[in-house]
Scaffold this motif. Structure first.
Motif, PDB file in Angstrom:
ATOM      1  N   CYS A 339       0.837  -1.194   0.000  1.00 62.23           N
ATOM      2  CA  CYS A 339       0.000   0.000   0.000  1.00 62.23           C
ATOM      3  C   CYS A 339       0.876   1.251   0.000  1.00 62.23           C
ATOM      4  O   CYS A 339       1.964   1.275   0.580  1.00 62.23           O
ATOM      5  CB  CYS A 339      -0.924   0.009   1.225  1.00 62.23           C
ATOM      6  N   LYS A 340       0.395   2.313  -0.633  1.00 62.93           N
ATOM      7  CA  LYS A 340       1.164   3.557  -0.774  1.00 62.93           C
ATOM      8  C   LYS A 340       1.433   4.197   0.578  1.00 62.93           C
ATOM      9  O   LYS A 340       2.521   4.726   0.817  1.00 62.93           O
ATOM     10  CB  LYS A 340       0.405   4.521  -1.679  1.00 62.93           C
ATOM     11  N   PHE A 341       0.427   4.184   1.465  1.00 59.87           N
ATOM     12  CA  PHE A 341       0.567   4.823   2.767  1.00 59.87           C
ATOM     13  C   PHE A 341       0.741   3.759   3.852  1.00 59.87           C
ATOM     14  O   PHE A 341       0.012   2.762   3.874  1.00 59.87           O
ATOM     15  CB  PHE A 341      -0.659   5.682   3.080  1.00 59.87           C
ATOM     16  N   CYS A 344      -2.445   2.917   5.832  1.00 58.05           N
ATOM     17  CA  CYS A 344      -3.601   2.737   4.940  1.00 58.05           C
ATOM     18  C   CYS A 344      -4.707   1.958   5.649  1.00 58.05           C
ATOM     19  O   CYS A 344      -4.468   0.914   6.263  1.00 58.05           O
ATOM     20  CB  CYS A 344      -3.170   1.996   3.686  1.00 58.05           C
ATOM     21  N   SER A 345      -5.924   2.471   5.565  1.00 51.86           N
ATOM     22  CA  SER A 345      -7.075   1.799   6.173  1.00 51.86           C
ATOM     23  C   SER A 345      -7.771   0.866   5.186  1.00 51.86           C
ATOM     24  O   SER A 345      -8.704   0.147   5.565  1.00 51.86           O
ATOM     25  CB  SER A 345      -8.077   2.834   6.687  1.00 51.86           C
ATOM     26  N   HIS A 346      -7.365   0.910   3.901  1.00 50.13           N
ATOM     27  CA  HIS A 346      -7.927   0.063   2.844  1.00 50.13           C
ATOM     28  C   HIS A 346      -9.402   0.379   2.603  1.00 50.13           C
ATOM     29  O   HIS A 346     -10.169  -0.504   2.192  1.00 50.13           O
ATOM     30  CB  HIS A 346      -7.758  -1.432   3.181  1.00 50.13           C
ATOM     31  N   GLU A 349      -8.158   5.187   0.458  1.00 50.41           N
ATOM     32  CA  GLU A 349      -6.876   5.764   0.055  1.00 50.41           C
ATOM     33  C   GLU A 349      -6.521   5.455  -1.399  1.00 50.41           C
ATOM     34  O   GLU A 349      -6.895   4.401  -1.940  1.00 50.41           O
ATOM     35  CB  GLU A 349      -5.751   5.233   0.966  1.00 50.41           C
ATOM     36  N   CYS A 352      -3.998   1.943  -2.747  1.00 47.55           N
ATOM     37  CA  CYS A 352      -4.213   0.853  -1.791  1.00 47.55           C
ATOM     38  C   CYS A 352      -4.132  -0.480  -2.540  1.00 47.55           C
ATOM     39  O   CYS A 352      -4.934  -0.743  -3.457  1.00 47.55           O
ATOM     40  CB  CYS A 352      -5.561   0.999  -1.098  1.00 47.55           C
ATOM     41  N   SER A 385      -9.456  11.009   1.525  1.00 50.88           N
ATOM     42  CA  SER A 385      -8.112  11.400   1.938  1.00 50.88           C
ATOM     43  C   SER A 385      -7.781  12.773   1.397  1.00 50.88           C
ATOM     44  O   SER A 385      -8.427  13.282   0.523  1.00 50.88           O
ATOM     45  CB  SER A 385      -7.087  10.385   1.422  1.00 50.88           C
TER      46      SER A 385
END
Length: 385
Positions: A339-341, A344-346, A349, A352, A385
């Motif tokens: 994931c990019k972040f 990430c909360s999926h 974002e 993801c 986001s």
């Protein structure tokens, strides 16, 4: 015995400070100043310009208790047993020879033990027997301590964490091919609760005799791909009963699922001598009647034991941390590092890896919907986001 031949003195255990549950605290500031002034003589009035406030502090909810290991507890005259049923404020405890109806010591009920209720079915407890003089058959006990749990199945009810069962190895999650219809999202909730509690999930599709074309059997394919144990059963045809008996053999298990899926009927088929009460489906709602009203631990002839639980139509897991939820979805775990972040909360974002896998068909959309529902329920933010 000691090496000198003298009897070994009983071990007393060690003393520690333990947190207690907070009671409703009395207000520290007195509110009857006017009434007191009107009733007092002039010389009794307090003319100070300051007011003393003496609210209860954290230390007032702590007690010094004795913590014993198993040897010390037995040396102190306590018996070790397993809670086999809870009936209100009473617990039925099996010490391997007899069953003892026990109350729970008040100090144990008020202690904060990892933010959980003190006693549930499956707990290993130390109790002090009480036998009334001349009435050997009138035996009760008082539970004074409980061993740490190595696993537990929990859900939230009325803002409280409800431990359904403790110290089991696996959870048999039962759903039905029909009457009532299967609820995949409820299965996912049970799987998450099972993994969070340190147990192994086993998914059982019961009443397959009601699905002659085998349409609902495809429901198990997604869980088979995740390498969870699965099986199909039918009490009517006998399909899968031997396999279920093997799964339960020499294991500590709990049977869970919504009302009417046939949990008690399955256990009766595995071991007919149990003679558990079974109910019918309500025709108007196609929902099961609650025939099992309390969790009960049952010993199996072939080895091991199983806990039969009341059926539920919903399973609240809002007690879970939303940012740890991804760990309980096995198909998410290998994708999280991509994931990019990092946080990430999926859910929303950009970049993801989990969302990309859903869109590409590598993750079952129904499973992803279960994750989204649990994430929001647990208080996770799903905004842009």
């Amino acid at each position: 015995m000691s090496t000198s031949g003298e009897p070994t003195p009983p071990q007393k255990g060690r003393k520690v400070r333990a947190d207690l549950r907070r009671n409703r605290l009395q207000p520290g500031r007195r509110r009857d100043w006017t009434q007191r002034a009107l009733a007092a003589e002039d010389h009794e009035l307090d003319t100070r310009s300051t007011e003393s406030v003496s609210a209860k502090g954290d230390l007032s909810r702590r007690r010094t208790i004795t913590v014993r290991d198993r040897a010390a507890a037995l040396a102190a005259g306590l018996h070790l047993g397993t809670v086999v049923a809870m009936r209100g404020l009473y617990a039925d405890v099996d010490d391997g020879t007899d069953h003892w109806p026990c109350t729970i010591r008040r100090l144990l009920r008020t202690r904060l033990i990892a933010e959980r209720q003190p006693i549930t079915v499956g707990d290993r407890v130390y109790f002090r027997p009480r036998v009334e003089a001349g009435q050997a058959e009138s035996r009760t006990g008082v539970i004074e301590d409980v061993e740490p749990r190595h696993s537990q199945l929990c859900r939230r009810t009325d803002r409280r964490v409800h431990a359904i069962v403790a110290n089991v190895d696996q959870v048999l999650i039962v759903t039905s091919a029909a009457l009532p219809d299967p609820k995949p999202h409820l299965i996912d909730r049970y799987i998450v609760a099972t993994l969070a509690g340190g147990m192994t999930p086993v998914i059982c599709l019961n009443k397959v005799d009601l699905d002659a074309e085998g349409v609902t059997r495809t429901l198990l394919e997604v869980y088979q791909q995740l390498e969870y144990p699965t099986l199909c059963t039918s009490v009517v045809t006998g399909e899968g009963i031997d396999a279920l008996r093997g799964i339960l053999h020499d294991k500590a298990s709990v049977v869970a699922g919504q009302s009417g899926v046939g949990k008690s009927s399955l256990l009766n088929a595995v071991q007919p001598g149990l003679k558990l009460k079974v109910g019918d489906i309500i025709e108007q709602t196609q929902k099961g009647r609650h025939t099992t009203v309390t969790a009960t631990l049952l010993t199996l002839d072939g080895g091991g034991y199983v806990v039969d639980t009341p059926g539920v139509r919903s399973f609240d897991l809002s007690l879970l941390n939303p940012h740890e939820l991804e760990v309980y979805f096995a198909e998410f775990v290998p994708l999280v590092p991509a994931c990019k972040f990092p946080d990430c909360s999926h859910t929303h974002e950009i970049g993801c890896a989990v969302k990309d896998a859903v869109e590409a068909g590598r993750i079952n959309p129904q499973r992803y919907e279960s994750y989204i529902g649990l994430f929001a329920e647990s208080g996770g933010a799903t905004g842009d986001s």
